[in-house]
Design a protein around this motif. Structure first.
Motif, PDB file in Angstrom:
ATOM      1  N   UNK A  10      -6.425  -5.335   3.319  1.00  0.00           N
ATOM      2  CA  UNK A  10      -5.769  -4.774   4.509  1.00  0.00           C
ATOM      3  C   UNK A  10      -4.440  -5.435   4.872  1.00  0.00           C
ATOM      4  N   UNK A  11      -3.583  -5.664   3.888  1.00  0.00           N
ATOM      5  CA  UNK A  11      -2.257  -6.188   4.216  1.00  0.00           C
ATOM      6  C   UNK A  11      -1.183  -5.139   3.958  1.00  0.00           C
ATOM      7  N   UNK A  12      -1.616  -3.957   3.501  1.00  0.00           N
ATOM      8  CA  UNK A  12      -0.651  -2.904   3.230  1.00  0.00           C
ATOM      9  C   UNK A  12      -0.193  -2.884   1.783  1.00  0.00           C
ATOM     10  N   UNK A  13      -0.967  -3.545   0.945  1.00  0.00           N
ATOM     11  CA  UNK A  13      -0.625  -3.652  -0.472  1.00  0.00           C
ATOM     12  C   UNK A  13      -0.666  -2.287  -1.163  1.00  0.00           C
ATOM     13  N   UNK A  14      -1.772  -1.580  -0.935  1.00  0.00           N
ATOM     14  CA  UNK A  14      -1.909  -0.272  -1.576  1.00  0.00           C
ATOM     15  C   UNK A  14      -0.859   0.699  -1.065  1.00  0.00           C
ATOM     16  N   UNK A  15      -0.504   0.546   0.201  1.00  0.00           N
ATOM     17  CA  UNK A  15       0.523   1.406   0.785  1.00  0.00           C
ATOM     18  C   UNK A  15       1.868   1.168   0.097  1.00  0.00           C
ATOM     19  N   UNK A  16       2.192  -0.101  -0.118  1.00  0.00           N
ATOM     20  CA  UNK A  16       3.434  -0.442  -0.816  1.00  0.00           C
ATOM     21  C   UNK A  16       3.394   0.093  -2.240  1.00  0.00           C
ATOM     22  N   UNK A  17       2.253  -0.073  -2.880  1.00  0.00           N
ATOM     23  CA  UNK A  17       2.076   0.433  -4.244  1.00  0.00           C
ATOM     24  C   UNK A  17       2.312   1.944  -4.278  1.00  0.00           C
ATOM     25  N   UNK A  18       1.734   2.621  -3.304  1.00  0.00           N
ATOM     26  CA  UNK A  18       1.916   4.071  -3.166  1.00  0.00           C
ATOM     27  C   UNK A  18       3.373   4.441  -3.054  1.00  0.00           C
ATOM     28  N   UNK A  19       4.078   3.721  -2.190  1.00  0.00           N
ATOM     29  CA  UNK A  19       5.478   4.051  -1.956  1.00  0.00           C
ATOM     30  C   UNK A  19       6.333   3.749  -3.166  1.00  0.00           C
ATOM     31  N   UNK A  20       5.957   2.726  -3.926  1.00  0.00           N
ATOM     32  CA  UNK A  20       6.736   2.376  -5.097  1.00  0.00           C
ATOM     33  C   UNK A  20       6.481   3.322  -6.258  1.00  0.00           C
ATOM     34  N   UNK A  21       5.251   3.789  -6.378  1.00  0.00           N
ATOM     35  CA  UNK A  21       4.909   4.582  -7.561  1.00  0.00           C
ATOM     36  C   UNK A  21       4.663   6.045  -7.256  1.00  0.00           C
ATOM     37  N   UNK A  22       4.426   6.354  -5.988  1.00  0.00           N
ATOM     38  CA  UNK A  22       4.149   7.739  -5.637  1.00  0.00           C
ATOM     39  C   UNK A  22       2.767   8.195  -6.049  1.00  0.00           C
ATOM     40  N   UNK A  23       1.909   7.254  -6.446  1.00  0.00           N
ATOM     41  CA  UNK A  23       0.550   7.624  -6.840  1.00  0.00           C
ATOM     42  C   UNK A  23      -0.358   7.653  -5.630  1.00  0.00           C
ATOM     43  N   UNK A  24      -1.442   8.360  -5.771  1.00  0.00           N
ATOM     44  CA  UNK A  24      -2.379   8.420  -4.654  1.00  0.00           C
ATOM     45  C   UNK A  24      -3.440   7.346  -4.736  1.00  0.00           C
TER      46      UNK A  24
END
Lengths: 616, 218
Positions: A10-24
């Motif tokens: 819950x630090x927003x890691x997956x969100x950043x990953x999403x924004x960088x790669x556009x993956x779901x």
């Protein structure tokens, strides 16, 4: 180039990953969302960059699945840089992980995420000291707004050097590090890991064990505890230099309502029941519309075409399967996952886990089990996947039994479609009551007979936040698409196979064979057995199959209320669907899967038989 | 400060009277002293004169309030020392008892407090007398120390020790380790607790909270 994202849950890691790669990637506000490695690519100045999203961990030294996975990943040293994502509002705790990562000697970029939250809390962030101490690039971001996310990749590309930070350990540990280093010619970081029992050189580990035993007897604290304390204290020093609290903000203390026994527990029960009622009622209403539309615009025109019989059977089977699948997918599964996603992202699920901890102990698990059990109301498949957050095999075994018994959306359709429409709404809720009592009883028995030890719950209560509607919809859609793409094909194939068997008269033979038994034992006609067996493919098919085999959608005309009721109870309890069995095999192994399957079949038949015996 | 003989006498009277609540007869005191010697009537007389003992029926005596205080202190020092000698140093029980008898007179209150904390990592005696009495009576049984479950909502405490550290590693990772200050945010009637550490709230099951020994903060 290959980079990895690492950080606490819950630090927003997956969100950043999403924004960088556009993956779901699924983003949840509870620990343990990402268990497998997520890979994705992004382009920067025409270079392809591979990104790996590591599961959220608190430490690299634990023995949980995620921690081992992350540790082994870092040990392989296959990446060009590691991007450490931190929640700046909880910097001190996050720095603990960062200090451990720094000891792996990989080039590093530090991302201080959630600066927007920090500003709201009156925290002033000065990245200077952090940058100086660590000797690496520090970026401040607000992933929720996408702020400064674009700086991460360029910074990672130029990151060449590992962090220069050296954690000041207790003098006994320092002495041990020096002597291990001299004798075995290993560096500081390797010595520290060896002292905690990690590494692959046997002699080094043995020597480290001897030294750490000695340190332990002197300190009356384990080496792991001493090292952890040193790191935590160092993390505090850094955090104190970096974060200044300028204004004391008024603490929004919703927790004083949510986590007290009163009114917390009534609220919890209210939320869960409210959610089920809402999905049940709204879902049934929407499902009727979808089924009606299919009836008028697909099924009737198709039959009116007057195609050859075999083609007609195939076509009708497909249309019915689509009708049933979509009738469940959107009204029930999607609606349910929207609500669940809101609860997850708001952080309420961890409160629910805390409140339910005691109750879950009674059935042999800890509070965390609330999450799989609630997810199971939508679909058992993601629920079984989430039982990993339970730490012992004993708890996972119990959870796999109970989760498969929870009435999922498909079973809700059976209850709504058969019992609520033809028998009555009170009868429909009595089916739920029977299932809940059986779940409880199963839990009570299993908690006594299942071998193995029980770990209690140690769970971070993530801060309550307002869920972002876009993320909620995205996540609900992602879970729905799992249903659509994994379950729907099975449904279509099953439906066609059934149609063909029926067409060639195989079903008729089978039905005449089993009819004496089903009539005697459950009071049900033979074709209901076929419907039950096809329920293994997809639960909701039991209803559709019954309708096809009975030759009419108006089941009340061909079967008595009691027969319908028994059919519903048996099929709700009966064998988990094929998709659930597949995931069970992967998560708990074949023996337990077999046991769960056998148990649910036996239970379904037993309860069905009992109702037949008592009421007819 | 009383001479060691006087302290021994008071301790012996305490031992006798503690069991039955009846005043102590000379032979009982002698037995409690356990050295095989007759009791010295002059010592008793001087203790009575100084207001540590009072005469009861016959030639029996009992402790005054002032006397009990001294006796309790000495008895406690004896227990702690004996505990330290047997459990930590591995001295056999009889020798330990005998040596504790001698050492108890020369040791300061502070040293005893520290020794006591050291022995089972629990809290310092002067602060939570109740817990410590329980603990020392059971001698070296850390289960009897104050755990997180003995605290109230809103308390701020210092973690003294974590039992079974191997099983509870996640506590370490989340910042709950010996020497760290934690605040009890919530305690449900069923004993599940939420503690705040490093600005984060952590929910903990009762059986884990029970393995976290704490002392109150300075």
């Amino acid at each position: 180039m290959k980079f990895a994202l690492i950080g606490n849950p819950s630090v927003g890691k997956s969100l950043i990953f999403n924004q960088l790669t556009g993956l779901g990637v699924e983003v949840s506000n509870y620990p343990g969302t990402t268990v497998e490695l997520q890979h994705g690519n992004t382009c920067f100045q025409r270079d392809i960059i591979e990104l790996v999203d590591l599961p959220g961990v608190y430490s690299l030294e634990g023995d949980s699945v995620e921690e081992t996975l992350v540790r082994q990943f870092l040990e392989r040293q296959e990446i060009d840089a590691v991007i450490v994502v931190m929640n700046v509002t909880r910097l001190e705790r996050n720095l603990y992980l960062l200090l451990q990562v720094a000891e792996y000697g990989l080039p590093m970029v530090v991302v201080l995420n959630m600066i927007d939250e920090a500003a709201k809390q009156g925290l002033e962030i000065d990245p200077g000291p952090l940058h100086d101490l660590l000797g690496v690039e520090v970026i401040q971001t607000a992933a929720a707004q996408g702020k400064n996310i674009d700086q991460i990749i360029p910074a990672a590309l130029v990151a060449r050097n590992p962090s220069t930070v050296e954690i000041p350990y207790d003098h006994h540990i320092e002495a041990a590090i020096r002597s291990l280093g001299k004798v075995f010619d290993v560096d500081r970081n390797e010595s520290v890991r060896a002292l905690q029992g990690f590494g692959d050189t046997q002699e080094l580990l043995e020597a480290a064990q001897t030294v750490s035993d000695e340190i332990e007897s002197r300190h009356r604290m384990t080496v792991a505890q001493i090292i952890a304390a040193n790191r935590h204290n160092f993390a505090r020093e850094i955090a104190d230099l970096t974060v200044k609290k300028t204004v004391t903000f008024r603490e929004t203390d919703l927790d004083s309502i949510l986590t007290r026994a009163i009114p917390g527990i009534p609220i919890l029960i209210g939320i869960l029941l409210g959610m089920l009622f809402f999905v049940f009622i709204t879902g049934s209403f929407l499902e009727e519309i979808i089924v009606e539309l299919f009836e008028i615009f697909a099924l009737q025109p198709f039959i009116a075409l007057g195609l050859p019989p075999l083609v007609e059977v195939l076509g009708t089977s497909l249309i019915i399967a689509l009708q049933a699948g979509l009738g469940i997918a959107f009204p029930f599964v999607f609606l349910f996952y929207i609500i669940i996603s809101i609860l997850e992202d708001s952080g309420y699920m961890t409160r629910a886990a805390f409140l339910a901890d005691n109750a879950m102990h009674r059935v042999g698990m800890h509070g965390g089990a609330v999450i799989p059990l609630t997810l199971a109301f939508g679909c058992n498949v993601p629920a079984i996947m989430s039982i990993r957050l339970l730490r012992s095999r004993r708890e996972r075994i119990i959870a796999s039994f109970l989760v498969t018994m929870v009435p999922c959306s498909a079973r809700t359709v059976i209850i709504a479609g058969i019992v609520a429409s033809f028998v009555g709404i009170a009868a429909a809720f009595s089916v739920y009551a029977i299932v809940f009592v059986l779940i409880l009883a199963t839990g009570l028995v299993l908690s006594r007979v299942t071998p193995g030890e029980q770990f209690g719950m140690i769970m971070e209560m993530v801060p309550l936040r307002r869920p972002d509607p876009k993320l909620v919809m995205k996540k609900a859609w992602m879970r729905l698409s799992e249903f659509l793409f994994i379950a729907m094909p099975l449904l279509l194939v099953g439906s066609v196979v059934l149609g063909l068997l029926e067409f060639f008269g195989v079903m008729g033979i089978f039905e005449t064979l089993v009819e004496p038994y089903t009539m005697a034992f459950l009071g049900l006609p033979g074709y209901s057995a076929t419907a039950l067996i096809f329920g293994i493919l997809r639960k909701e098919m039991a209803f559709e199959t019954l309708a096809i085999l009975a030759g009419t959608a108006n089941l009340g005309a061909v079967l008595s209320s009691l027969q319908l009721y028994i059919f519903a109870v048996v099929s709700v309890l009966f064998v988990p669907c094929l998709a659930t069995i597949t995931v069970l095999l992967r998560e708990v192994g074949s023996r337990i899967t077999l046991a769960v399957t056998a148990y649910t079949v036996a239970l379904g038949l037993l309860i069905g038989g009992l109702i037949h015996y008592l009421l007819s | 400060m009383l001479p060691s003989t006087c302290e021994d006498y008071l301790e012996a009277v305490l031992t006798v009277t503690e069991n039955g609540g009846q005043p102590a007869a000379p032979e009982e005191i002698a037995a409690a002293l356990g050295t095989g010697r007759e009791i010295d009537e002059t010592v008793v007389t001087s203790l009575v004169a100084d207001g540590y003992l009072e005469r009861a029926a016959g030639d029996t005596v009992r402790l005054t309030e002032k006397g009990s205080e001294i006796a309790a202190q000495v008895a406690r020092k004896h227990r702690v020392l004996q505990c330290f000698l047997t459990e930590t140093l591995g001295v056999d029980e009889d020798t330990a008892s005998e040596e504790a008898c001698r050492l108890e007179h020369g040791i300061s209150d502070e040293t005893i407090d520290r020794l006591s904390s050291y022995i089972d990592g629990a809290q310092s005696p002067s602060r939570h007398t109740r817990c410590c009495q329980v603990r020392e009576r059971r001698c070296c049984n850390p289960d009897a120390a104050c755990t997180l479950l003995d605290c109230k909502e809103g308390d701020t405490v210092l973690v003294a020790m974590i039992q079974r550290p191997g099983r509870n590693k996640r506590l370490l990772d989340l910042g709950i380790f010996p020497g760290e200050t934690i605040q009890i945010r919530r305690k449900l009637p069923n004993l599940s607790v939420v503690v705040r550490v490093k600005g984060c709230d952590i929910a903990i099951s009762p059986e884990i909270a029970r393995s976290i020994l704490v002392e109150s903060c300075p």
